[in-house]
Design an enzyme around this catalytic site. Sequence first.
Site, short mmCIF file in Angstrom:
data_model
loop_
_atom_site.label_atom_id
_atom_site.label_comp_id
_atom_site.label_asym_id
_atom_site.label_seq_id
_atom_site.Cartn_x
_atom_site.Cartn_y
_atom_site.Cartn_z
N ASP A 102 8.50 -2.55 0.58
CA ASP A 102 9.17 -2.14 1.83
C ASP A 102 10.29 -3.11 2.18
O ASP A 102 10.24 -4.28 1.82
CB ASP A 102 8.19 -2.15 3.01
N1 URA Z 1 2.06 -1.88 0.73
C1 URA Z 1 2.87 -1.82 1.81
O1 URA Z 1 2.46 -1.40 2.87
N2 URA Z 1 4.13 -2.25 1.66
C2 URA Z 1 4.63 -2.74 0.52
O2 URA Z 1 5.80 -3.12 0.46
C3 URA Z 1 3.77 -2.79 -0.59
C4 URA Z 1 2.50 -2.35 -0.46
#
Ligand code: URA
Length: 234
Positions: A102
């Site tokens: 993310d």
């Molecule tokens: N899980 C999440 O919520 N975000 C990420 O970036 C990776 C795994």
Amino acid sequence: MRLQKYLAKCGVASRRKSEELIRLGEVTVNNIIIKEMGHIIEPSVDIITVNGEKIDLVEEKIYIVLHKPKGYITTVSDQFDRKKVIDLIDLDERIFPVGRLDYDTSGLLVLTNDGELTYTLTHPKHKVEKTYIAIIKGVPTEKELKLFVEGLHVEDYVTSPAKIRIIESFDNKSTVEIKISEGRNRQVRKMCHAINHPVIELKRIATGKLILGNLIEGNWRYLSQGEIKQLTKR
Ligand code: URA
């Protein structure tokens, strides 16, 4: 590309030795012997032979690990024109992030031009374990931790068994280590939310046996032969 450079790139011989092969008339381009140095070829169109054998360019495989900072997207384009992880990597070759992190998540991100490896690391059937350190709100109870392990209802699916352990708790926050073998969108955040302990900070510290270690945020390095072998092994 210059013919001698192309031959060297294909692994036929060193640049100097390749020049010699050209001088000796052992190289053809589209069935014509080329003896002149610096002849320009188009690798995707021209047919090159050395001593009658066709030469093909095998794309060099590149494997790197980046310590992604928060505030970067892992996709190659973005409608909001946000900063991209690819801009942190000063290489000419086209490489792509394996899976995603993310915008607000930091940590380990593998990038490669090896489609096979991307498939291996991202396909659910291979169940590659990813390890995260999260700071979450509150202190989860034993019961909540167990839910994490048993599987949680998140939107329209139930998560596969995950691992979670509390490293420390303070100020009504906890630092936890989480291991999941799936890679659904925002999965860790959604799972923590589902047990009423939303994520404040999230960082990936390992993918399989590959660890982030002390790589500085924003920096990247090539994977070692051993690490590549380990990751591609299935
Ligand atoms: N899980 C999440 O919520 N975000 C990420 O970036 C990776 C795994």
